[in-house]
Design a protein around this motif. Structure first.
Motif, PDB file in Angstrom:
ATOM      1  N   SER A 284      62.822   2.062   0.391  1.00  0.00           N
ATOM      2  CA  SER A 284      62.085   2.846  -0.596  1.00  0.00           C
ATOM      3  C   SER A 284      61.860   4.270  -0.124  1.00  0.00           C
ATOM      4  O   SER A 284      62.032   4.588   1.057  1.00  0.00           O
ATOM      5  CB  SER A 284      60.731   2.193  -0.897  1.00  0.00           C
TER       6      SER A 284
ATOM      7  N   THR B 255      61.606   3.322   5.129  1.00  0.00           N
ATOM      8  CA  THR B 255      61.005   4.149   4.085  1.00  0.00           C
ATOM      9  C   THR B 255      61.048   5.606   4.507  1.00  0.00           C
ATOM     10  O   THR B 255      60.860   5.923   5.680  1.00  0.00           O
ATOM     11  CB  THR B 255      59.532   3.753   3.855  1.00  0.00           C
TER      12      THR B 255
ATOM     13  N   ASN C 149      58.875   7.444  -0.691  1.00  0.00           N
ATOM     14  CA  ASN C 149      57.697   8.061  -1.274  1.00  0.00           C
ATOM     15  C   ASN C 149      58.093   9.494  -1.592  1.00  0.00           C
ATOM     16  O   ASN C 149      58.478  10.248  -0.700  1.00  0.00           O
ATOM     17  CB  ASN C 149      56.525   8.016  -0.301  1.00  0.00           C
TER      18      ASN C 149
END
Length: 495
Positions: A113, A364, A115
């Motif tokens: 993922s 991430t 952010n």
């Protein structure tokens, strides 16, 4: 097995027969291979994955909607493997010829993922913003540049995005970016917002697209939220937005950033969040970066003070009925309705020198409003680390995560860390600490990515594991730690 031959055999034996059995990769899953993972099925929603090899890999390869698993020439072991993958949610049964996702090979490691601060602008004036959004320090990229980055996310097999800022919802093209994520098969996991622009129209637009992201909206204490956010009425507004989201069936989480002024309202603030439907909360200590360097010098709080506040609060969590999933950052994780808890500061897996010193950074990444790739939002605004970031105006996202100053910095290993800090290599808590938190370490030297996290030293040498165990044994004997390694070197508490 020869897939084409099995497809031909399927067509020759009445593919619509009642006893035919077809599989495909389940929805919201990616079937692929990465440089650190030969084959896996990844769940874009939960961001978990199942490694595949041998019979399970063969079963996944055949799950294309055109191979009848009940053909006599399909080995029983492969049928059984497919059934187990179905039980795990990796495969689903389907009609013959149904659209099916196939295997895709990526040339980088698996990144689950991102952010993404889609803007560096904000409509609030928060006194603790890491990215100095009140002054729009990092600006924002154009719509087309953002869409290009989304396409590059898909090219590296990135699974999900959490959109933040600044204030993500301030962008007039916000839903256009959401549509581009959907178009490229990337799950919108969450939206971080101050809540001011959350309304029924926004939620309708998300639901119309089949999306139900979690909303994370920070709440910094009963009576203190307006002060920290620089906006009168922010607390009252925020509570109303939590209630709206709960009514509409959207999951919500929050963060409470502790400083000297609000530490006394921790219990009241957690209960307030639970009362308006928030499912989770994380409690952080204020880090001395960004805007806080200007506004917060008189209100800083030490890690020892934070840990002592946690210790005092812990029995109250259980007294109050375990009302929310709660992460007391750098110490302990608690769960709604459960007496089980975990020490989040204690690594429980066996130590490995080749492991990334921050495992979260490996899976991430953070993309700032100006298109710079940084390890995390806490580090993104630190002047001394800007040289270690990748600029997506100058290179692709794939290059950023495979061959850049960012990748050479962020993916440093525990072995690298211990070579840089020999005293850590000899520490009794080495296997349970493994370098601590990079953002916290940079408070001591913002130019040294491998600096020691002396806050983590405070946790271990201050005997906070032993003190938590003792306090809960005395006040909540039903509470049970489920992750403390059996070989953890517990020591008698000093008198």
């Amino acid at each position: 097995m020869n897939i084409k031959a099995l497809e031909l055999a399927t067509r020759a034996m009445h593919p619509e027969a009642a006893d035919a059995l077809y599989y495909r990769i389940a929805p919201n899953r990616t079937y692929g291979g990465w440089s650190d993972l030969a084959a896996a099925i990844v769940d874009r929603r939960s961001l978990t994955y199942v490694r595949l090899e041998g019979l399970r890999k063969a079963a996944a390869d055949l799950a294309n909607g055109r191979v009848n698993f009940n053909l006599p020439i399909v080995p029983e072991q492969i049928r059984s493997a497919a059934g187990k993958l179905e039980q795990q949610g990796c495969l689903e049964r389907c009609a013959y010829g149904a659209p099916a996702e196939g295997f895709r090979q990526y040339d980088n490691h698996l990144i689950l993922s991102a952010n993404w601060a889609v803007t560096g602008r904000c409509n609030f004036k928060c006194k603790h913003c890491f990215l100095s959004a009140p002054g729009a320090r990092f600006g924002e990229l154009s719509t087309e540049d953002c869409k290009r980055i989304i396409r590059e996310m898909a090219e590296i097999g990135l699974q999900a995005v959490s959109m933040t800022g600044g204030e993500a919802l301030i962008r007039s093209d916000f839903m256009e970016l959401v549509d581009e994520l959907v178009k490229n098969g990337i799950h919108l996991k969450s939206i971080s917002s101050n809540g001011a622009l959350v309304n029924d129209r926004l939620l309708d637009q998300l639901e119309d697209r089949g999306l139900k992201p979690t909303f994370f909206m920070s709440f910094d204490g009963v009576g203190w939220h307006d002060w920290l956010r620089g906006m009168e009425g922010a607390e009252k507004m925020l509570m109303g937005k939590f209630e709206l989201l709960a009514k509409r069936g959207f999951k919500t989480g929050s963060a409470f950033t502790m400083h000297r002024l609000n530490r006394g309202v921790l219990r009241e603030s957690i209960n307030r969040l639970a009362s308006v439907g928030a499912q989770s909360a994380i409690i952080n200590r204020m880090l001395n970066f960004g805007e806080w360097r200007q506004y917060g010098q008189d209100f800083n709080i030490t890690h020892r003070e934070v840990f002592e506040t946690y210790l005092e609060y812990l029995p109250h969590f259980f007294e109050d009925g375990m009302p929310i999933d709660l992460f007391l950052n750098r110490m302990i994780s608690l769960h709604k309705g459960s007496y089980d808890y975990q020490f989040s500061a204690v690594k429980s897996a066996p130590a490995c020198g080749e492991e990334c010193v921050c495992r979260a950074m490996y899976r991430t990444l953070f993309i700032n409003g100006d298109g710079k790739v940084a390890p995390c939002i806490s580090i993104a605004g630190i002047d001394g680390q800007q040289k270690n970031f990748a600029d997506l105006a100058q290179m692709s996202l794939k290059q950023a995560v495979t061959d850049s100053e960012f990748s050479r910095c962020a993916y440093r290993t525990v072995e690298d860390y211990e070579a840089h800090n020999p005293e850590c290599a000899a520490c009794a808590y080495r296997s349970y600490c493994r370098g601590g938190c990079r953002a916290q370490a940079l408070e001591f030297d913002e130019n040294d990515f491998l600096a020691m996290d002396r806050h983590r030293c405070e946790f271990f040498f201050g005997q906070y594991v032993e003190r938590v165990l003792a306090r809960l044994a005395e006040t909540v004997p039903q509470a049970r730690c489920t992750n403390l390694p059996a070989d953890y070197p517990l020591k008698p508490l000093a008198e």
